[in-house]
Design a protein around this motif. Structure first.
Motif, PDB file in Angstrom:
ATOM      1  N   GLU A   1      58.895  58.054  48.871  1.00 50.75           N
ATOM      2  CA  GLU A   1      60.308  57.692  48.964  1.00 50.75           C
ATOM      3  C   GLU A   1      60.823  57.146  47.642  1.00 50.75           C
ATOM      4  OE1 GLU A   1      58.569  58.033  52.869  1.00 50.75           O
ATOM      5  OE2 GLU A   1      57.975  56.805  51.142  1.00 50.75           O
TER       6      GLU A   1
ATOM      7  N   ASN B   1      60.914  60.024  44.929  1.00 57.18           N
ATOM      8  CA  ASN B   1      61.980  60.998  45.201  1.00 57.18           C
ATOM      9  C   ASN B   1      63.358  60.415  44.902  1.00 57.18           C
ATOM     10  OD1 ASN B   1      60.145  62.949  46.003  1.00 57.18           O
ATOM     11  ND2 ASN B   1      60.261  62.392  48.168  1.00 57.18           N
ATOM     12  N   GLN B   2      63.560  59.149  45.292  1.00 57.09           N
ATOM     13  CA  GLN B   2      64.862  58.528  45.023  1.00 57.09           C
ATOM     14  C   GLN B   2      65.060  58.309  43.526  1.00 57.09           C
ATOM     15  OE1 GLN B   2      65.816  55.081  47.433  1.00 57.09           O
ATOM     16  NE2 GLN B   2      67.430  54.412  46.030  1.00 57.09           N
TER      17      GLN B   2
END
Length: 472
Positions: free
Chosen positions: A90, A93-94
């Motif tokens: 997460e 990816n962010q």
């Protein structure tokens, strides 16, 4: 006349504007910042892009350092200020999505602003992006936005080769270890932990292996090392990548002294207790102090902290130990009081100044690559106590290739005992083997200085990189 000609040449390069984008952890910011300073010293215009999550935490310890002329520009990574890098899919990816959008907007805006105005105050057109090796996708982002780019690898060339070999499945393993095209046999204990502990690190392992998926597409690959240090790897690696070693990326006043006032990295996420450390060191005899630091990320178990504390207590010498605030609860009760006559525990130190101090005898280190290069550049013998990732491979080279240190041995429970710690320290400080290690440390210090000095291997490589930019 020669100096005037050099200044004229530097002025002619100011139109070459390079963007430098590090991953927001200290061990990646430092080397990329130092490379930016080297480019500045050659006359280029440089912008250091600092992700907004960490930008407000960056401290400028010396406002008069060479980094004062560096343009520092925050770039939105989509995280709130103070967010620390995570090791989850997460987070990655962010971070990628945030930087991709912001970097695209920044490059296109600056290109548009430069090409539609005739004012002399406009920043030069962005020419090139040097991006952290963790951001492989930045190569595509830069090219799609109208400029070219090159990755900057913050680990050793040997470690890069190991990761790449495993990614390409170009290794043959057995009970004794693995056979690599450039080195021969390395034991499992000498390999980066993420290579063979495949079920432990998950996303982080995948993330690090991904560093190499498009590296062959780059016109240039920059590495924080120097040719003489890793000559065996460098005899093989150019056949794989267009690699240029441009290190060691240590502030100039600790190496070639060609960059005036370059006495520190210039930006830090941690506030060092400089006066406390240096005043204490001033009171000690030459070559009498053991410096202990495990960097900004490593975390020892409570049991290992106790063994390390007692090992330092058993050794014959003074010690300066960096224990980050979150780790101090692991210290044995009353340890600081019991050792107040021989030791100093601080939360952070000015490491370069500590290693360069006349009282320094040896460095007990986790073998992170920045710490390894700093010790090599300053001629300080090492006690190697690697923890994870690239550190076991660095330790292998410290002890067996460069012969500038001793590696501790772990017991069957994976702990380095107090007796082992004390034995290794005393061997470096007072043993016969320690004398040879000190001579080798001085040899590598001189070679590191020569690499960065005018006409040295890394200095030439930086010149070739600039010539590549000028030719495009």
């Amino acid at each position: 006349m020669e100096k005037k000609n050099q200044m004229k040449g530097a002025t002619e390069l100011t139109h070459l504007r390079v963007l430098v984008l590090p991953f927001p952890i200290q061990g990646h910011i430092n080397p990329m910042l130092q490379f930016a300073k080297r480019l500045l010293s050659k006359g280029l215009t440089v912008t250091l892009l600092t992700p907004t999550s960490s930008a407000h935490n960056l401290i400028k310890p010396n406002p008069n350092s060479t980094s004062k002329s560096l343009h520092i520009q925050p770039i939105d990574d989509s995280f709130p200020p103070g967010t620390k890098p995570g090791v989850t899919a997460e987070y990655f990816n962010q971070f990628r999505a945030g930087i991709t959008k912001s970097l695209t907007d920044l490059i296109r805006h600056d290109i548009s602003a430069t090409t539609t105005t005739t004012t002399t105050t406009t920043k030069p057109l962005p020419k090139f992006l040097v991006y952290d090796c963790f951001m492989t996708w930045a190569l595509d982002v830069a090219r799609e936005s109208g400029i070219d780019a090159a990755p900057f690898f913050t680990q050793s060339c040997a470690v890069n080769a190991v990761y790449n070999d495993f990614k390409e499945a170009e290794v043959k393993g057995g009970d004794e270890g693995v056979s690599l095209p450039w080195k021969g046999l390395l034991s499992w204990n000498d390999l980066p932990s993420l290579v063979h502990e495949t079920t432990v690190y998950g996303v982080l392992r995948e993330f690090l292996m991904d560093q190499y998926y498009n590296v062959g597409e780059a016109k240039c690959v920059l590495a924080n090392s120097f040719d003489e240090l890793e000559n065996q790897v460098m005899n093989w690696m150019p056949s794989q990548w267009r690699i240029k070693n441009i290190g060691p990326t240590v502030p100039s006043m600790f190496l070639d002294k060609r960059l005036e006032d370059d006495k520190d990295y210039g930006l830090t996420l941690f506030k060092p207790q400089a006066v406390t450390c240096l005043t204490w060191l001033d009171s000690k005899q030459p070559s009498s102090v053991i410096y202990v630091s495990f960097g900004s990320l490593a975390s020892l178990s409570g049991e290992q902290m106790t063994e390390l504390a007692r090992g330092l207590q058993m050794s014959c010498d003074h010690f300066l130990w960096v224990v980050r605030d979150l780790e101090k609860l692991k210290l044995p009760e009353s340890f600081k009081e019991e050792t107040s006559d021989k030791g100093l525990v601080v939360s952070w130190s000015p490491q370069l100044e500590v290693l360069a101090h006349k009282s320094m005898g040896c460095f007990m280190t986790h073998c992170g690559w920045n710490s390894t290069l700093e010790a090599l550049s300053l001629g300080v013998p090492m006690v190697a106590m690697p923890q994870w990732t690239d550190q076991p491979t660095n330790a292998k080279f410290i002890t067996d290739v460069w012969q500038v240190g001793i590696r501790v041995e772990v017991n069957e429970e994976g702990i380095v005992t107090r007796e082992e710690i004390s034995k290794c320290i005393n061997e470096i400080m007072e043993g016969e083997k320690g004398k040879d290690i000190k001579k080798n440390s001085e040899k590598w210090r001189d070679l590191a200085i020569a690499a960065m000095n005018e006409g040295g291997s890394s200095d030439k490589n930086i010149g070739e990189f600039i010539a590549l930019l000028a030719s495009n």
